[in-house]
Design a protein around this motif. Sequence first.
Motif, PDB file in Angstrom:
ATOM      1  N   MET A  33       0.830  -1.210   0.000  1.00  0.00           N
ATOM      2  CA  MET A  33       0.000   0.000   0.000  1.00  0.00           C
ATOM      3  C   MET A  33       0.863   1.258   0.000  1.00  0.00           C
ATOM      4  N   VAL A  34       1.876   1.288   0.851  1.00  0.00           N
ATOM      5  CA  VAL A  34       2.747   2.465   0.948  1.00  0.00           C
ATOM      6  C   VAL A  34       3.641   2.577  -0.278  1.00  0.00           C
ATOM      7  N   LEU A  35       4.291   1.484  -0.645  1.00  0.00           N
ATOM      8  CA  LEU A  35       5.245   1.550  -1.746  1.00  0.00           C
ATOM      9  C   LEU A  35       4.577   1.798  -3.092  1.00  0.00           C
ATOM     10  N   THR A  36       3.407   1.235  -3.298  1.00  0.00           N
ATOM     11  CA  THR A  36       2.694   1.440  -4.557  1.00  0.00           C
ATOM     12  C   THR A  36       2.055   2.831  -4.599  1.00  0.00           C
ATOM     13  N   GLY A  37       1.365   3.201  -3.513  1.00  0.00           N
ATOM     14  CA  GLY A  37       0.641   4.469  -3.491  1.00  0.00           C
ATOM     15  C   GLY A  37       1.515   5.700  -3.374  1.00  0.00           C
ATOM     16  N   ILE A  38       2.598   5.615  -2.613  1.00  0.00           N
ATOM     17  CA  ILE A  38       3.432   6.797  -2.372  1.00  0.00           C
ATOM     18  C   ILE A  38       4.692   6.801  -3.230  1.00  0.00           C
ATOM     19  N   GLU A  39       5.366   5.676  -3.289  1.00  0.00           N
ATOM     20  CA  GLU A  39       6.641   5.602  -4.004  1.00  0.00           C
ATOM     21  C   GLU A  39       6.483   5.236  -5.480  1.00  0.00           C
ATOM     22  N   GLY A  40       5.284   4.784  -5.871  1.00  0.00           N
ATOM     23  CA  GLY A  40       5.055   4.434  -7.265  1.00  0.00           C
ATOM     24  C   GLY A  40       5.696   3.127  -7.694  1.00  0.00           C
ATOM     25  N   VAL A  41       6.019   2.275  -6.723  1.00  0.00           N
ATOM     26  CA  VAL A  41       6.628   0.974  -7.028  1.00  0.00           C
ATOM     27  C   VAL A  41       5.540   0.046  -7.571  1.00  0.00           C
ATOM     28  N   PRO A  42       5.784  -0.610  -8.697  1.00  0.00           N
ATOM     29  CA  PRO A  42       4.785  -1.568  -9.188  1.00  0.00           C
ATOM     30  C   PRO A  42       4.563  -2.682  -8.158  1.00  0.00           C
ATOM     31  N   LEU A  43       3.355  -3.153  -8.074  1.00  0.00           N
ATOM     32  CA  LEU A  43       3.002  -4.176  -7.097  1.00  0.00           C
ATOM     33  C   LEU A  43       3.948  -5.377  -7.163  1.00  0.00           C
ATOM     34  N   SER A  44       4.361  -5.746  -8.357  1.00  0.00           N
ATOM     35  CA  SER A  44       5.236  -6.914  -8.527  1.00  0.00           C
ATOM     36  C   SER A  44       6.657  -6.671  -8.024  1.00  0.00           C
ATOM     37  N   LYS A  45       7.026  -5.423  -7.755  1.00  0.00           N
ATOM     38  CA  LYS A  45       8.393  -5.092  -7.326  1.00  0.00           C
ATOM     39  C   LYS A  45       8.498  -4.778  -5.834  1.00  0.00           C
ATOM     40  N   VAL A  46       7.407  -4.933  -5.092  1.00  0.00           N
ATOM     41  CA  VAL A  46       7.443  -4.671  -3.653  1.00  0.00           C
ATOM     42  C   VAL A  46       8.335  -5.735  -3.002  1.00  0.00           C
ATOM     43  N   PRO A  47       9.343  -5.295  -2.205  1.00  0.00           N
ATOM     44  CA  PRO A  47      10.274  -6.269  -1.633  1.00  0.00           C
ATOM     45  C   PRO A  47       9.607  -7.186  -0.609  1.00  0.00           C
ATOM     46  N   PRO A  48      10.141  -8.395  -0.463  1.00  0.00           N
ATOM     47  CA  PRO A  48       9.563  -9.336   0.510  1.00  0.00           C
ATOM     48  C   PRO A  48       9.886  -8.909   1.944  1.00  0.00           C
ATOM     49  N   LEU A  49       9.119  -9.433   2.864  1.00  0.00           N
ATOM     50  CA  LEU A  49       9.370  -9.174   4.273  1.00  0.00           C
ATOM     51  C   LEU A  49      10.450 -10.132   4.761  1.00  0.00           C
ATOM     52  N   GLU A  50      11.150  -9.726   5.807  1.00  0.00           N
ATOM     53  CA  GLU A  50      12.210 -10.563   6.371  1.00  0.00           C
ATOM     54  C   GLU A  50      11.670 -11.281   7.600  1.00  0.00           C
ATOM     55  N   LEU A  51      11.749 -12.604   7.599  1.00  0.00           N
ATOM     56  CA  LEU A  51      11.301 -13.384   8.746  1.00  0.00           C
ATOM     57  C   LEU A  51      12.356 -13.290   9.845  1.00  0.00           C
ATOM     58  N   VAL A  52      11.957 -12.830  11.024  1.00  0.00           N
ATOM     59  CA  VAL A  52      12.880 -12.689  12.154  1.00  0.00           C
ATOM     60  C   VAL A  52      12.848 -13.940  13.010  1.00  0.00           C
ATOM     61  N   VAL A  53      11.644 -14.420  13.313  1.00  0.00           N
ATOM     62  CA  VAL A  53      11.510 -15.638  14.110  1.00  0.00           C
ATOM     63  C   VAL A  53      10.213 -16.340  13.714  1.00  0.00           C
ATOM     64  N   LEU A  54      10.268 -17.651  13.638  1.00  0.00           N
ATOM     65  CA  LEU A  54       9.079 -18.448  13.344  1.00  0.00           C
ATOM     66  C   LEU A  54       8.919 -19.448  14.481  1.00  0.00           C
ATOM     67  N   HIS A  55       7.793 -19.379  15.134  1.00  0.00           N
ATOM     68  CA  HIS A  55       7.500 -20.217  16.285  1.00  0.00           C
ATOM     69  C   HIS A  55       6.163 -20.892  15.992  1.00  0.00           C
ATOM     70  N   PRO A  56       5.869 -22.055  16.573  1.00  0.00           N
ATOM     71  CA  PRO A  56       4.567 -22.684  16.296  1.00  0.00           C
ATOM     72  C   PRO A  56       3.372 -21.794  16.658  1.00  0.00           C
ATOM     73  N   ASP A  57       3.540 -20.894  17.626  1.00  0.00           N
ATOM     74  CA  ASP A  57       2.430 -20.048  18.071  1.00  0.00           C
ATOM     75  C   ASP A  57       2.414 -18.656  17.462  1.00  0.00           C
ATOM     76  N   TYR A  58       3.516 -18.201  16.895  1.00  0.00           N
ATOM     77  CA  TYR A  58       3.595 -16.845  16.363  1.00  0.00           C
ATOM     78  C   TYR A  58       4.776 -16.718  15.408  1.00  0.00           C
ATOM     79  N   ALA A  59       4.818 -15.603  14.732  1.00  0.00           N
ATOM     80  CA  ALA A  59       5.962 -15.258  13.885  1.00  0.00           C
ATOM     81  C   ALA A  59       6.219 -13.767  14.046  1.00  0.00           C
ATOM     82  N   VAL A  60       7.450 -13.361  13.822  1.00  0.00           N
ATOM     83  CA  VAL A  60       7.796 -11.942  13.798  1.00  0.00           C
ATOM     84  C   VAL A  60       8.465 -11.683  12.457  1.00  0.00           C
ATOM     85  N   VAL A  61       7.983 -10.664  11.749  1.00  0.00           N
ATOM     86  CA  VAL A  61       8.582 -10.280  10.479  1.00  0.00           C
ATOM     87  C   VAL A  61       9.027  -8.826  10.550  1.00  0.00           C
ATOM     88  N   LYS A  62      10.056  -8.510   9.771  1.00  0.00           N
ATOM     89  CA  LYS A  62      10.557  -7.141   9.691  1.00  0.00           C
ATOM     90  C   LYS A  62      10.078  -6.542   8.376  1.00  0.00           C
TER      91      LYS A  62
END
Length: 145
Positions: free
Chosen positions: A50-79
């Motif tokens: 939403m931010v990168l496409t609407g404000i920065e004009g980045v095409p939807l296909s070029k939005v960078p992936p999120l970085e997984l910080v921790v993956l636990h059976p009950d939760y995950a944290v992403v950057k």
Amino acid sequence: MGVTYKYFGAPDGATAARVPISMRPEELGGDELGMNGMFTKIKPETMAAMVLTGIEGVPLSKVPPLELVVLHPDYAVVKLPMTVVDPLRGIGEEAVGAAAFIWSTVPDRGGPRDAFNVYQLLHEWQDFSHRLHEAGHQPYCLVWP
């Protein structure tokens, strides 16, 4: 059962990875899960797009992936990439309105579709961006069912 997303700031990935374990901001030396965080049902990848496409004009296909910080059976944290919150700090009312309109017209995407709802959400993120910057933090998202 829906998924809840809690966006928060942390100085680094190691601190962010400890957040779900302690869930106590005072143990982390900040307010990572205090009043400055945000609960929402909007996925972090949707927020980034939403931010990168609407404000920065980045095409939807070029939005960078999120970085997984921790993956636990009950939760995950992403950057989220800093490019998601940084652009929000320097824009005015017209740019927020334009970004909301742009996102509301992007085909084949998830998230809110109504331009006014997107506008309100971008304002919340703008406030969040300022708080993160003032604290010297990076954006993270805690995801749990």
